[in-house]
Each structure stands twice: as structure tokens, then as C-alpha cells.
Write a protein that holds these residues in place. Structure first.
Motif, PDB file in Angstrom:
ATOM      1  N   GLY A 149      -6.943  12.215   6.639  1.00  0.00           N
ATOM      2  CA  GLY A 149      -6.095  10.785   6.603  1.00  0.00           C
ATOM      3  C   GLY A 149      -6.252  11.214   5.265  1.00  0.00           C
ATOM      4  O   GLY A 149      -5.510  10.434   4.418  1.00  0.00           O
ATOM      5  N   GLU A 150      -5.682  12.373   4.644  1.00  0.00           N
ATOM      6  CA  GLU A 150      -5.072  13.042   3.364  1.00  0.00           C
ATOM      7  C   GLU A 150      -3.810  12.252   3.074  1.00  0.00           C
ATOM      8  O   GLU A 150      -3.408  12.388   1.285  1.00  0.00           O
ATOM      9  CB  GLU A 150      -5.658  13.628   2.375  1.00  0.00           C
ATOM     10  N   VAL A 151      -3.318  12.722   4.303  1.00  0.00           N
ATOM     11  CA  VAL A 151      -1.649  11.771   3.728  1.00  0.00           C
ATOM     12  C   VAL A 151      -1.137  11.273   5.274  1.00  0.00           C
ATOM     13  O   VAL A 151      -2.567  11.498   6.339  1.00  0.00           O
ATOM     14  CB  VAL A 151      -0.650  13.448   3.683  1.00  0.00           C
ATOM     15  N   ALA A 162       4.300  11.725  -2.249  1.00  0.00           N
ATOM     16  CA  ALA A 162       4.376  13.456  -1.473  1.00  0.00           C
ATOM     17  C   ALA A 162       3.428  14.324  -2.304  1.00  0.00           C
ATOM     18  O   ALA A 162       3.696  14.635  -3.458  1.00  0.00           O
ATOM     19  CB  ALA A 162       5.738  13.529  -1.573  1.00  0.00           C
ATOM     20  N   ILE A 163       2.817  15.269  -1.704  1.00  0.00           N
ATOM     21  CA  ILE A 163       2.869  16.631  -2.077  1.00  0.00           C
ATOM     22  C   ILE A 163       2.945  17.264  -1.389  1.00  0.00           C
ATOM     23  O   ILE A 163       3.765  17.255  -0.113  1.00  0.00           O
ATOM     24  CB  ILE A 163       0.566  16.312  -1.305  1.00  0.00           C
ATOM     25  N   THR A 164       3.179  18.956  -2.223  1.00  0.00           N
ATOM     26  CA  THR A 164       3.049  19.843  -0.680  1.00  0.00           C
ATOM     27  C   THR A 164       1.977  21.018  -0.626  1.00  0.00           C
ATOM     28  O   THR A 164       1.101  20.641  -1.659  1.00  0.00           O
ATOM     29  CB  THR A 164       4.524  20.940  -1.582  1.00  0.00           C
ATOM     30  N   MET A 195       1.097  -1.353  -0.035  1.00  0.00           N
ATOM     31  CA  MET A 195      -0.391  -0.027   0.125  1.00  0.00           C
ATOM     32  C   MET A 195       0.960   1.299   0.153  1.00  0.00           C
ATOM     33  O   MET A 195       2.096   1.599   1.111  1.00  0.00           O
ATOM     34  CB  MET A 195      -0.994  -0.396   1.405  1.00  0.00           C
ATOM     35  N   THR A 196       0.275   2.769  -0.722  1.00  0.00           N
ATOM     36  CA  THR A 196       1.121   3.681  -0.499  1.00  0.00           C
ATOM     37  C   THR A 196       0.688   4.573   0.813  1.00  0.00           C
ATOM     38  O   THR A 196       0.040   4.876   1.833  1.00  0.00           O
ATOM     39  CB  THR A 196       0.938   4.583  -1.606  1.00  0.00           C
ATOM     40  N   TYR A 197       2.187   5.045   0.776  1.00  0.00           N
ATOM     41  CA  TYR A 197       2.480   5.469   1.749  1.00  0.00           C
ATOM     42  C   TYR A 197       1.675   6.593   2.193  1.00  0.00           C
ATOM     43  O   TYR A 197       2.973   7.561   0.620  1.00  0.00           O
ATOM     44  CB  TYR A 197       4.060   5.373   3.016  1.00  0.00           C
ATOM     45  N   ARG A 198       1.618   8.123   2.264  1.00  0.00           N
ATOM     46  CA  ARG A 198       1.594   9.563   1.607  1.00  0.00           C
ATOM     47  C   ARG A 198       1.799  10.533   2.760  1.00  0.00           C
ATOM     48  O   ARG A 198       1.535  10.868   3.339  1.00  0.00           O
ATOM     49  CB  ARG A 198       0.187   9.488   1.284  1.00  0.00           C
ATOM     50  N   ALA A 199       2.768  10.720   1.718  1.00  0.00           N
ATOM     51  CA  ALA A 199       3.677  12.178   2.751  1.00  0.00           C
ATOM     52  C   ALA A 199       3.253  13.958   2.346  1.00  0.00           C
ATOM     53  O   ALA A 199       2.974  13.672   0.543  1.00  0.00           O
ATOM     54  CB  ALA A 199       5.531  12.421   2.274  1.00  0.00           C
ATOM     55  N   GLY A 200       2.679  14.329   3.216  1.00  0.00           N
ATOM     56  CA  GLY A 200       2.959  15.923   3.001  1.00  0.00           C
ATOM     57  C   GLY A 200       3.869  16.750   3.652  1.00  0.00           C
ATOM     58  O   GLY A 200       4.062  16.517   4.552  1.00  0.00           O
ATOM     59  N   PRO A 204       1.452  25.135   5.743  1.00  0.00           N
ATOM     60  CA  PRO A 204       1.428  24.705   7.007  1.00  0.00           C
ATOM     61  C   PRO A 204      -0.955  24.583   7.298  1.00  0.00           C
ATOM     62  O   PRO A 204      -0.412  23.540   7.445  1.00  0.00           O
ATOM     63  CB  PRO A 204       1.159  25.583   8.693  1.00  0.00           C
ATOM     64  N   THR A 205      -1.518  24.979   6.942  1.00  0.00           N
ATOM     65  CA  THR A 205      -2.552  24.993   7.735  1.00  0.00           C
ATOM     66  C   THR A 205      -3.253  23.786   6.364  1.00  0.00           C
ATOM     67  O   THR A 205      -4.354  22.995   6.746  1.00  0.00           O
ATOM     68  CB  THR A 205      -3.782  26.260   7.255  1.00  0.00           C
ATOM     69  N   GLN A 206      -2.621  23.729   5.377  1.00  0.00           N
ATOM     70  CA  GLN A 206      -3.407  22.855   4.331  1.00  0.00           C
ATOM     71  C   GLN A 206      -2.640  21.204   4.469  1.00  0.00           C
ATOM     72  O   GLN A 206      -3.241  20.556   4.400  1.00  0.00           O
ATOM     73  CB  GLN A 206      -2.968  23.103   2.484  1.00  0.00           C
ATOM     74  N   MET A 207      -1.385  21.420   5.609  1.00  0.00           N
ATOM     75  CA  MET A 207      -0.833  20.211   5.453  1.00  0.00           C
ATOM     76  C   MET A 207      -1.414  19.597   6.828  1.00  0.00           C
ATOM     77  O   MET A 207      -1.548  18.660   7.056  1.00  0.00           O
ATOM     78  CB  MET A 207       0.783  20.053   5.917  1.00  0.00           C
ATOM     79  N   ASN A 208      -1.737  20.917   7.916  1.00  0.00           N
ATOM     80  CA  ASN A 208      -2.595  20.098   8.483  1.00  0.00           C
ATOM     81  C   ASN A 208      -4.235  19.764   7.830  1.00  0.00           C
ATOM     82  O   ASN A 208      -4.430  18.617   8.651  1.00  0.00           O
ATOM     83  CB  ASN A 208      -2.841  21.468   9.469  1.00  0.00           C
ATOM     84  N   ALA A 209      -4.526  20.059   7.860  1.00  0.00           N
ATOM     85  CA  ALA A 209      -5.719  19.543   7.188  1.00  0.00           C
ATOM     86  C   ALA A 209      -5.832  17.973   6.873  1.00  0.00           C
ATOM     87  O   ALA A 209      -7.066  17.450   7.401  1.00  0.00           O
ATOM     88  CB  ALA A 209      -6.417  21.047   6.518  1.00  0.00           C
TER      89      ALA A 209
END
Ligand SMILES: C=C(O[C@@H]1C=C(C(=O)O)C=C[C@H]1O)C(=O)O
Length: 279
Positions: free
Chosen positions: A43-45, A28-30, A1-6, A33-38
Motif C-alpha cells: 500500500g505504499e503506492v 510517482a516513485i521508481t 488526496m494524493t494518488y501514488r504511482a510506482g 520490479p520486485t520493489q514495485m511489486n512490494a
């Protein structure tokens, strides 16, 4: 399964992320901060460097890597309150929607002084917002670094990063991390690398991050040169900016983080950190 990083992609993480080779199966996506927190909380990353206050608020479900942080002892240069009156006289402060940690820090610093100006979310450059009726503007990240330098610069042989003035053109710049240091004597941790307790990162990813950080810090002049040109800032500024960070979440950083947690989220669950190398 893929592991997703932000990843928050601000320049201050370049020494860790620029030379990171993701192991197979990790994407990985970038974002800011508030986008990565959310994204992490939704559970999107599966892992992200997030605002440390969100890690504190959700300490019941989140754990953090034990040896990664974006921390400083004293000034940070990129988390700034730009203001046109003394702090005690501020009435209306514009807050960037990109930040959770710096907003929480500003709230603590205002509360400690017994101040309660109106805080509003408003996006835009500091000088524009100051001209439009705000007497204080909180800005973070690369644009805040650029705006700070445009207000207090330029560097000259006599004016170094540590002796630049605290303002210019009628604007005072209060560096929130420096204010925290003056208040507590502790470092300030802006970001930790957090994941849900039931989705810890594969060891290969953490190992790759450690290798990338060693490489980045070992080649800091090159990292700074590349980013100085991207940011349109002098190399000297970006070099100082980057070598000033504490990327290892060491004991003093944790003390600062615990002290902040007690002030900002007094009823938080105990903070959990995963296993370090060799533990
Ligand atoms: C130092 C900084 O720290 C960042 C600020 C954050 C916030 O305010 O929520 C979150 C993550 C950090 O990487 C910066 O933005 O300049």
C-alpha cells in the motif's frame, strides 16, 4: 488526496513513461520490479507496473488496466538465461533478486522439460557469476540487454537483430520469452499496470498514460536514440528492442497471460481488468 504511482524504470517502458505528464495530485516513485511489486502490495503506492505473476497471485485484491502491458511475441532480448552447458545439464542457476515474473517463467519452462536445477538468488553480472560456479544465470532489464549484446553482438550489415547468434565466448543465451513462444505459440506478458480494487486510478492519469504512449510510440526513433546513448548500445539495437514490445494488452496477450497463469498459479482467482477507453 494524493494518488501514488510506482514505475519500473527499465528502458522498455520508456515509450510509455518518458513523455508522461502526471496530472495534479499524482506523485510517482521508481524502482525495479520486485520493489514495485512490494510497494503496491504494502500500500505504499496505489498503482504500479508490476510483475504479471504478482498480479496473478493477488488477483483477489488487484485489478489491472485493460490496455497496458509490457508483452512480446517471441524474443524479448532482455530476459535471458546465460548458460555454459545445455539446459538439460544445468545444476545451479543464479536468479536476479529484481525479478518475480522472469523467475516464475523460468520455473515453468524448467518444469515443462522435467528439469529441477538448484535455483538461488545471487546478484552480479552474468559472466562473473558463471565464472564463480554457477552454470546458469538469469538476468533481466537493461543490464540483461547490454550483457546479451556483449555476448552475441556486434550487429553488422549482414548480422541483424534477428540473425545474431544464440551465444558467444562459450556462453549460450536462452531468451525466455522466445522459449515461451516456442512452447505455447502465445505472446508473453511480463508486466501489467495493477492497482488495488479499492484504489482505482483517477481517469485523468489513465488518459495521460494513453496520450504519453501514443506520443512515445509515434516518436520511437527519438526515444530509442536517447536511450541508446544512456545504455551505451547502438541505436539500431534499442530501436528494434523497443518496437518489438506490445504495449496494449491485446487479446493474444491476454490468452498468453491466462495460459501462463494456469501453469504457474493453478489456483489463482479470476483475473480482473478495469474499463478500457470508451467502455
Ligand atoms: C521485459 C522485462 O520485463 C520486466 C520483468 C519483470 C520481472 O521479471 O519480474 C517485471 C516487469 C517487466 O517490466 C525486462 O525486465 O526486461
Amino acid at each position: 488526496m494524493t494518488y501514488r504511482a510506482g514505475w519500473i524504470h527499465f528502458t522498455n517502458v520508456a515509450p510509455i513513461l518518458d513523455s508522461l505528464h502526471l496530472p495534479p495530485g499524482v506523485t510517482a516513485i521508481t524502482g525495479v520490479p520486485t520493489q514495485m511489486n512490494a510497494a503496491l502490495l504494502a500500500g505504499e503506492v496505489d498503482i504500479a507496473n508490476i510483475s504479471a505473476v504478482e498480479f496473478i497471485r493477488h488477483a483477489d485484491i488487484l485489478e489491472a488496466l485493460p490496455d497496458f502491458s509490457v508483452s512480446v511475441l517471441g524474443p524479448v532480448y532482455s530476459v535471458n538465461l546465460f548458460h555454459t552447458r545445455p539446459l538439460e545439464e544445468l545444476r545451479r542457476i543464479a536468479l536476479t533478486a529484481q525479478s518475480a515474473m522472469s523467475v516464475a517463467l523460468l520455473e515453468v519452462l524448467l518444469r515443462e522439460r522435467g528439469l529441477s536445477p538448484v535455483l538461488e538468488r545471487a546478484e552480479g553480472e552474468a559472466e562473473e557469476l558463471l565464472a564463480s560456479g554457477y552454470d546458469g544465470v538469469l538476468r533481466i532489464g537493461d543490464s540483461a540487454l547490454r550483457e546479451w549484446y556483449s555476448v552475441v553482438g556486434p550487429l553488422t550489415p549482414e548480422r541483424t537483430m534477428t540473425t545474431l547468434p544464440g551465444g558467444g565466448r562459450g556462453i549460450t543465451v536462452t531468451d525466455l520469452a522466445d522459449d515461451w513462444f516456442r512452447l505455447t505459440g502465445h505472446p508473453f506478458t511480463f508486466a501489467v499496470w495493477a492497482y488495488r480494487k479499492d484504489r482505482p486510478p483517477p481517469p485523468e492519469l489513465v488518459q495521460a498514460m494513453r496520450v504519453a504512449r501514443r506520443h512515445g510510440i509515434g516518436h520511437l526513433a527519438e526515444v530509442a536514440k536517447r536511450h541508446a546513448s544512456l545504455l551505451g548500445l547502438p541505436e539500431r539495437v534499442v530501436q528494434h528492442y523497443l518496437w518489438n514490445f506490445r504495449y496494449h494488452l491485446e487479446a493474444p496477450d491476454r490468452l498468453g497471460l491466462e495460459e501462463f497463469a494456469a501453469k504457474a498459479v493453478p489456483d489463482h482467482a479470476p483475473l480482473c481488468f478495469g474499463r478500457g477507453p470508451g467502455e
